[in-house]
Design a protein around this motif. Structure first.
Motif, PDB file in Angstrom:
ATOM      1  N   PRO A 162       0.823  -1.217   0.000  1.00 26.91           N
ATOM      2  CA  PRO A 162       0.000   0.000   0.000  1.00 26.91           C
ATOM      3  C   PRO A 162       0.855   1.266   0.000  1.00 26.91           C
ATOM      4  N   ASP A 163       0.208   2.401   0.192  1.00 29.85           N
ATOM      5  CA  ASP A 163       0.806   3.736   0.091  1.00 29.85           C
ATOM      6  C   ASP A 163       2.189   3.821   0.752  1.00 29.85           C
ATOM      7  N   THR A 164       3.174   4.219  -0.051  1.00 25.83           N
ATOM      8  CA  THR A 164       4.541   4.401   0.466  1.00 25.83           C
ATOM      9  C   THR A 164       4.951   5.868   0.458  1.00 25.83           C
ATOM     10  N   GLN A 165       4.004   6.792   0.337  1.00 23.89           N
ATOM     11  CA  GLN A 165       4.299   8.197   0.058  1.00 23.89           C
ATOM     12  C   GLN A 165       5.179   8.863   1.117  1.00 23.89           C
ATOM     13  N   TYR A 166       4.995   8.506   2.397  1.00 26.92           N
ATOM     14  CA  TYR A 166       5.797   9.153   3.428  1.00 26.92           C
ATOM     15  C   TYR A 166       7.241   8.648   3.456  1.00 26.92           C
ATOM     16  N   LEU A 167       7.502   7.561   2.760  1.00 31.22           N
ATOM     17  CA  LEU A 167       8.855   7.026   2.684  1.00 31.22           C
ATOM     18  C   LEU A 167       9.589   7.509   1.433  1.00 31.22           C
ATOM     19  N   VAL A 208      10.969   0.445   1.964  1.00 24.16           N
ATOM     20  CA  VAL A 208      10.421  -0.023   0.685  1.00 24.16           C
ATOM     21  C   VAL A 208      11.384  -1.015   0.046  1.00 24.16           C
ATOM     22  N   ARG A 209      12.657  -0.677   0.036  1.00 28.05           N
ATOM     23  CA  ARG A 209      13.645  -1.588  -0.540  1.00 28.05           C
ATOM     24  C   ARG A 209      13.665  -2.913   0.221  1.00 28.05           C
ATOM     25  N   ALA A 210      13.576  -2.852   1.550  1.00 21.65           N
ATOM     26  CA  ALA A 210      13.582  -4.076   2.352  1.00 21.65           C
ATOM     27  C   ALA A 210      12.391  -4.961   2.018  1.00 21.65           C
ATOM     28  N   PRO A 214       8.563  -6.370   6.606  1.00 22.17           N
ATOM     29  CA  PRO A 214       9.843  -7.081   6.457  1.00 22.17           C
ATOM     30  C   PRO A 214      11.019  -6.276   7.004  1.00 22.17           C
ATOM     31  N   TRP A 215      10.967  -4.968   6.846  1.00 18.47           N
ATOM     32  CA  TRP A 215      12.060  -4.118   7.333  1.00 18.47           C
ATOM     33  C   TRP A 215      12.206  -4.239   8.845  1.00 18.47           C
ATOM     34  N   ALA A 224      13.609   8.616  -6.953  1.00 17.25           N
ATOM     35  CA  ALA A 224      13.854   7.811  -5.753  1.00 17.25           C
ATOM     36  C   ALA A 224      13.017   6.535  -5.781  1.00 17.25           C
ATOM     37  N   ALA A 225      11.786   6.631  -6.257  1.00 16.61           N
ATOM     38  CA  ALA A 225      10.932   5.445  -6.370  1.00 16.61           C
ATOM     39  C   ALA A 225      11.508   4.465  -7.385  1.00 16.61           C
ATOM     40  N   ARG A 226      11.999   4.993  -8.491  1.00 13.59           N
ATOM     41  CA  ARG A 226      12.612   4.122  -9.510  1.00 13.59           C
ATOM     42  C   ARG A 226      13.775   3.337  -8.921  1.00 13.59           C
ATOM     43  N   ARG A 227      14.638   4.039  -8.170  1.00 17.29           N
ATOM     44  CA  ARG A 227      15.785   3.360  -7.571  1.00 17.29           C
ATOM     45  C   ARG A 227      15.331   2.327  -6.538  1.00 17.29           C
ATOM     46  N   ALA A 228      14.292   2.658  -5.750  1.00 20.06           N
ATOM     47  CA  ALA A 228      13.795   1.707  -4.747  1.00 20.06           C
ATOM     48  C   ALA A 228      13.257   0.451  -5.410  1.00 20.06           C
ATOM     49  N   PHE A 229      12.537   0.600  -6.519  1.00 14.58           N
ATOM     50  CA  PHE A 229      11.916  -0.551  -7.175  1.00 14.58           C
ATOM     51  C   PHE A 229      12.922  -1.393  -7.941  1.00 14.58           C
ATOM     52  N   GLU A 230      14.151  -0.919  -8.083  1.00 16.12           N
ATOM     53  CA  GLU A 230      15.168  -1.782  -8.657  1.00 16.12           C
ATOM     54  C   GLU A 230      15.397  -3.010  -7.786  1.00 16.12           C
TER      55      GLU A 230
END
Length: 609
Positions: A54-59, A70-72, A300-301, A106-112
């Motif tokens: 769900p919503d990750t906007q604050y991260l 998000v990465r975790a 998970p984090w 930043a989202a692009r890098r996280a979703f890598e």
């Protein structure tokens, strides 16, 4: 006998070319390079997981945040993809706080971190404004069609690029996932309808703004959710689950669609919780065998923290009624109108005659002389041929004063059964009635002792409702008295030397007096379900007997050694068990394919497909 023992018996599209707008295809970011995964999921396993982020906007807020949760979460999905059988992940919008170029980067890098995990992403109100006809945006350049194009699940996107669909394989069947923009235009609704029309699959609809919940978790359609319900969900029976974010707290509701079937609608959002939701992840664990979806929510984090603080510990896993629950769905019934489960085609007798087959009986046209229509009586004297070629043919007979409807031909069958037919027995007590099929006086199976081992298999189904007293009815047996075979250790000298029966508690009882000693090793199953087909196999390796139900070994197998079956040269029978060489009640229910092999078979060699 322990009558409290019970165990639930487990069992049981067309592709479309992606439609892209020229603008979105030319400006969207390329998909990230693949990273190694922790094992691939099994699309045939009846237990599989669809993950929801769900919503990750604050991260992902350039004003000050931390993308590591998000990465975790994404690393966890990649690492556990095989062990948790994760077939897909769907994100619910508001990826970022402001939708800027910097936040989307930043989202692009996280979703890598997602590597080759297939997933969908959709736009929320913090990512974009207006409806899906808004044109180019940083979101579209980051999560437009080109990001998904190389995913094996990706089916296509709407011309504007903001809506997409995926076809996911899990539990041996295909599922459609619709990822819809937070504000679907009329063109977007029409596109989604075309996808549904061309993909008659069980569908999970995901969007950002769908339902909101009260503090007790009771959810209601939002204004946008009402529009989606009226224009897209309620009229498309294939949509059985709809997921949204945007609002907090989380909650759920169930509505009835125009076909009179339930649709489950959930809101999932934890941005109001500690650390902007801490990358909270929701698992939807589908279990097609148990007909449920088990839902659990965790971070998970935070799970990875070696020394979590008390506040972190509080949010590692959420266990409230809206965060951890079970949705009951009879998948076969729910989807029967548009995507019935594939039923294996009948198998010819030649395909199920392994080495050392003694006898094989089936009740379709291949095995039953003059097989009739569904519900037609089977006349006395009808021959069921032994398809092994060994001459162990069966002949039908009515017991006592039973009428012609006591034994009828049926089109019902276990989905995994070679023949798509069975016999329906209407046996019972008071007065005794029933029907049996018996081998002839000189059939070879009558006198075989199976001292090197055996496998006896059959398919059966008990009626629902299970009416009347049918305790100790016989399924199959050899005729004759155990006492006449010199066996006196059992319950009675008058019982036969070998029989498979159903107790008053609906437990299976298999008893076989062995050849060399006076003993009565007996195996007991759990209580059989009613209204559902069951496969039973009794396997003896020359020393011990083991019963299997639906391919699973039961616990209460005989500890005593048992070599062979002390047969007396008398007929083998389907449909009843004698006492003192007399039949009382007959079997009550359906019996399908039955096979005897003169050696122990492995479960993967059973008739059960």
């Amino acid at each position: 006998m322990d009558t409290s023992l019970s165990r639930r018996s487990l069992l049981r599209a067309a592709a479309a070319v992606p439609v892209l707008s020229a603008a979105s295809a030319g400006t969207a970011a390329a998909a990230p390079s693949a990273t190694p995964s922790g094992g691939l999921p099994d699309g045939r396993d009846p237990r599989f997981t669809i993950a929801v982020l769900p919503d990750t906007q604050y991260l992902l807020d350039e004003g000050g945040s931390d993308a590591e949760p998000v990465r975790a979460t994404l690393r966890h999905l990649v690492r556990e993809r095989g062990s948790d059988n994760i077939v897909f992940m769907t994100q619910l919008g508001d990826v970022t706080e402001h939708g800027t170029e910097a936040e989307m980067d930043a989202a692009r890098r996280a979703f890598e971190s997602a590597g080759r995990l297939p997933y969908s992403v959709l736009a929320g109100n913090h990512d974009v404004s207006g409806d899906d006809q808004r044109g180019d945006t940083p979101y579209l350049r980051t999560f437009g069609p080109r990001r998904f194009a190389r995913m094996e699940t990706y089916g296509g996107s709407s011309p504007d690029g903001y809506n997409s669909y995926h076809v996911v394989r899990g539990g041996g069947r295909e599922w459609l996932v619709l990822a819809l923009d937070w504000r679907l235009s009329d063109a977007g609704v029409a596109w989604a309808q075309r996808v549904l029309d061309t993909h008659p699959l069980p569908t999970i609809l995901t969007t950002h703004d769908l339902v909101w919940a009260e503090d007790d978790g009771n959810a209601h359609l939002s204004d946008n959710g009402q529009r989606l319900w009226d224009r897209l969900i309620r009229g498309n029976d294939q949509v059985f689950l709809a997921l949204g974010g945007h609002y907090w707290p989380s909650g759920r509701t169930t509505l009835t669609n125009d076909a009179g079937r339930p649709v489950h609608l959930h809101v999932t959002n934890y941005q109001d919780r500690y650390y902007g939701g801490a990358g909270m992840l929701r698992y939807y664990r589908f279990d097609l065998a148990r007909h449920v979806i088990d839902v659990e929510t965790f971070s998970p984090w935070l799970r990875e923290k070696k020394a979590p603080t008390p506040l972190e510990t509080e949010h590692v896993e959420l266990s409230g009624d809206v965060d951890r629950f079970t949705v009951e769905i009879d998948f076969d019934e729910r989807f029967a109108a548009f995507a019935p489960p594939p039923v294996p085609a009948p198998r010819p007798p030649s395909a199920v005659l392994p080495r050392d087959t003694v006898a094989y009986w089936r009740f379709d046209a291949a095995g039953l002389a003059a097989a009739g229509s569904d519900g037609a009586p089977v006349p006395p004297g009808t021959v069921a041929r032994d398809l092994s070629g060994n001459g162990n043919h069966l002949t039908s007979a009515l017991l006592h004063d039973s009428g012609p409807d006591t034994l009828t031909w049926s089109a019902e069958h276990h989905d995994g059964q070679p023949a798509h037919a069975s016999l329906r027995f209407d046996g019972g007590k008071g007065p005794d009635r029933g029907a049996v099929l018996r081998t002839g006086a000189h059939a070879p199976v009558n006198s075989m002792t199976f001292e090197r081992g055996y496998t006896i298999e059959t398919f059966l189904k008990l009626p629902e409702p299970f009416e009347g007293d049918h305790a100790w009815m016989g399924i199959l047996s050899w005729e004759g008295r155990a006492g006449d075979a010199g066996k006196h250790s059992g319950w009675s000298d008058d019982e036969p030397t070998c029989s498979l029966n159903v107790s008053g508690e609906r437990f299976l009882q298999f008893i076989a007096y062995p050849v060399p000693v006076d003993a009565d090793p007996t195996s007991w199953s759990h209580a059989l379900p009613v209204g559902r087909w069951t496969h039973v196999a009794v396997v003896n390796d020359g020393r011990h007997t083991v019963m299997y139900v639906d391919g699973s070994r039961i616990v209460r197998n005989a500890a005593e050694e048992g070599r062979g079956i002390a047969t007396l040269g008398k007929p083998f029978v389907i449909g009843g068990t004698q006492s003192a060489e007399r039949y009382g009640q007959g079997f009550y229910g359906w019996i399908g394919d039955t096979r005897i092999v003169a050696r122990a078979l492995r479960p993967d060699q059973f008739l059960l497909r």
